[in-house]
Design an enzyme around this catalytic site. Structure first.
Site, PDB file in Angstrom:
ATOM      1  N   ASP A 133       2.930   6.411   6.896  1.00 56.08           N
ATOM      2  CA  ASP A 133       3.629   5.750   8.001  1.00 56.08           C
ATOM      3  C   ASP A 133       2.940   6.090   9.329  1.00 56.08           C
ATOM      4  O   ASP A 133       2.880   7.250   9.721  1.00 56.08           O
ATOM      5  CB  ASP A 133       5.085   6.235   8.004  1.00 56.08           C
ATOM      6  CG  ASP A 133       5.805   5.911   9.306  1.00 56.08           C
ATOM      7  OD1 ASP A 133       5.411   4.943   9.980  1.00 56.08           O
ATOM      8  OD2 ASP A 133       6.756   6.649   9.642  1.00 56.08           O
TER       9      ASP A 133
ATOM     10  N   PRO B 239       8.723   4.448   4.433  1.00 57.95           N
ATOM     11  CA  PRO B 239       8.609   3.813   5.753  1.00 57.95           C
ATOM     12  C   PRO B 239       9.271   4.667   6.830  1.00 57.95           C
ATOM     13  O   PRO B 239      10.099   5.539   6.532  1.00 57.95           O
ATOM     14  CB  PRO B 239       9.363   2.499   5.569  1.00 57.95           C
ATOM     15  CG  PRO B 239      10.429   2.817   4.562  1.00 57.95           C
ATOM     16  CD  PRO B 239       9.820   3.850   3.630  1.00 57.95           C
ATOM     17  N   CYS B 240       8.903   4.390   8.071  1.00 63.05           N
ATOM     18  CA  CYS B 240       9.519   5.014   9.243  1.00 63.05           C
ATOM     19  C   CYS B 240      11.005   4.693   9.244  1.00 63.05           C
ATOM     20  O   CYS B 240      11.361   3.546   8.977  1.00 63.05           O
ATOM     21  CB  CYS B 240       8.843   4.432  10.475  1.00 63.05           C
ATOM     22  SG  CYS B 240       9.741   4.565  12.002  1.00 63.05           S
ATOM     23  N   PRO B 241      11.921   5.586   9.546  1.00 70.43           N
ATOM     24  CA  PRO B 241      11.708   6.985   9.950  1.00 70.43           C
ATOM     25  C   PRO B 241      11.920   7.985   8.832  1.00 70.43           C
ATOM     26  O   PRO B 241      12.226   9.149   9.100  1.00 70.43           O
ATOM     27  CB  PRO B 241      12.782   7.163  11.026  1.00 70.43           C
ATOM     28  CG  PRO B 241      13.943   6.341  10.528  1.00 70.43           C
ATOM     29  CD  PRO B 241      13.347   5.196   9.740  1.00 70.43           C
TER      30      PRO B 241
END
Lengths: 371, 79
Positions: B42, B15-17
């Site tokens: 993502d 997932p981000c970041p």
């Protein structure tokens, strides 16, 4: 009352003190059907007309150009789609990629979109927009007065559009805080963003505009509105708007200077941070920045634990798990994003408390991932 | 045929970041002038990888798609 750590007025502003007494009194006096000719009905009608007159005066428009709606979003839908329906040209709406989702959803529902680009500051590329607007299938241009996420003021009224292409302006982020620009045919505002109650939007349609109702009609006081009038709500919204406009010069200057402090301190005291939006030609009360290697949700949560309430445009804070389309269109960092917006009584001490806390919070979240 | 990356990071499910963090962690493992690629689903990576390059003085080369359809972002180490 807001606490000193509530720094999210752009999501919603608490009721302005000038609106509270008006709302309470109008709940008792303005309950009746304003179309009825009996005494309570005439009383409600009087309050509704007062609200319309006060709103028109505060915004510098004619009373018959003002329609109250059940929300700012509904005012956007009505205003924009009504111009599309009235257009003698096509059903294409030209708009920058940074318009509010209310505009984008309205276009997706009842028109065709032609998006144009923005600069790194979030300002529409005016030449691209005017060039796109010249196409014969274009019915309407939609351009916000100022961006709701980064604060950048757009050149509404300073674009050379074809005479028969009207402009719709979403003024929800700026109404009351900045004077309305010139050069629009329809405009929308939202009362809970200036300190009026929720459940009140304002639709403005110029007297000479070609606007046709895009939704089913009704038989209310105002032919552009549907449903039973929220008389106490619109009167309180008008009282708040008058107060906000009266104090705008003082409050706006103070907020503009406080946002300058945030922009300067965050940029200097947090490593690897990007402060975005136009630094000068912007909403007075709002600033956005993004911190590299920081999870936006963790940042919101950790600041909240310290009593600091902010909004974020990062993907992990959105229900859709996609980043803010505004930040994306600007090409700026979307993770670790903070949107901070000031209330009318936010002080220098409140702003300093935020700026004092932020570097440690960011460093702690980065340390969790070894950065 | 475009130039091949010296190192490719598989951040498909991150997932981000995290994809940008992985990029920063592994930048030093390629020589100056070489390419480093990150594969990530993502959606924020499409914006954040070029933004990271701009902020950190690296070159954003291109976005492309892997043979099995995953987005891949290619960066050149400049310092």
């Amino acid at each position: 009352m807001t606490g000193p750590g509530d720094l999210d007025s752009a999501s919603s502003e608490p009721l302005h003190p000038a609106a509270r007494e008006v709302l309470l009194a109008a709940l008792d006096r303005g309950y009746a059907d304003p179309r009825r000719l009996h005494r309570p009905g005439r009383e409600a009608r009087l309050l509704l007309d007062n609200a319309r007159d006060a709103t028109a005066q505060a915004l510098g428009v004619r009373p018959d150009e003002v329609t109250f709606t059940p929300s700012g979003t509904h005012a956007v839908h009505l205003g924009l789609l009504g111009l599309v329906r009235g257009s003698r040209r096509g059903d294409v709406v030209v708009h920058p990629a940074v318009e509010h989702s209310a505009v984008r959803h309205a276009v997706a529902w009842g028109a065709r979109a032609r998006e144009v680009g923005v600069t790194g500051d979030g300002r529409v590329r005016g030449d691209e927009l005017t060039q796109a607007a010249a196409s014969p299938e274009v019915g309407v241009v939609a351009l916000q007065t100022a961006n709701h996420e980064v604060g950048t003021v757009q050149p509404v009224g300073r674009l050379a559009l074809p005479d028969d292409v009207p402009l719709f302006t979403d003024a929800c982020a700026s109404m009351g805080r900045l004077p309305l620009p010139e050069g629009w045919s329809a405009a929308a505002g939202s009362a809970h963003k200036w300190g009026g109650p929720a459940g009140v939007g304002v639709l403005l349609v110029r007297k000479r505009a070609r606007w046709r109702n895009p939704f089913p009609g009704d038989d209310r006081v105002d032919e552009r509105s549907t449903g039973f009038e929220n008389v106490p709500g619109v009167l309180a919204a008008a009282a708040a708007l008058q107060a906000v406009v009266a104090e705008r010069e003082e409050v706006g200057a103070r907020q503009h200077a406080l946002v300058d402090v945030v922009r300067r301190r965050v940029g200097a005291e947090v490593p690897d941070v990007e402060v975005v939006g136009d630094p000068d030609h912007r909403l007075p009360h709002l600033v956005t920045f993004s911190c590299l290697y920081v999870d936006g949700e963790a940042l919101v949560t950790e600041l909240d634990r310290r009593g600091l309430g902010i909004a974020s445009g990062s993907a992990c804070t959105a229900s859709t798990l996609t980043p803010s389309h505004v930040l994306e269109a600007m090409g700026v960092l979307t993770h670790g994003n903070v949107r901070l917006s000031l209330h009318r009584d936010t002080t220098r001490a409140d702003v300093d408390a935020f700026c004092d806390a932020l570097p440690g919070v960011v460093a702690e979240i980065r340390s969790r991932v070894g950065m | 045929m475009s130039e091949r990356a010296a190192l490719e990071l598989d951040c498909t499910t991150m997932p981000c970041p995290m994809p940008v963090i992985e990029l920063a962690r592994h930048l030093g493992e390629v020589e100056v002038g070489q390419l480093l690629a990150v594969v990530a689903l993502d959606p924020a990576a499409a914006v954040d990888v070029p933004a990271w390059c701009r902020m950190k003085g690296q070159e954003y080369v291109r976005a492309e798609v892997t043979d099995d359809g995953r987005p891949r972002y290619v960066v050149r180490r400049l310092d």
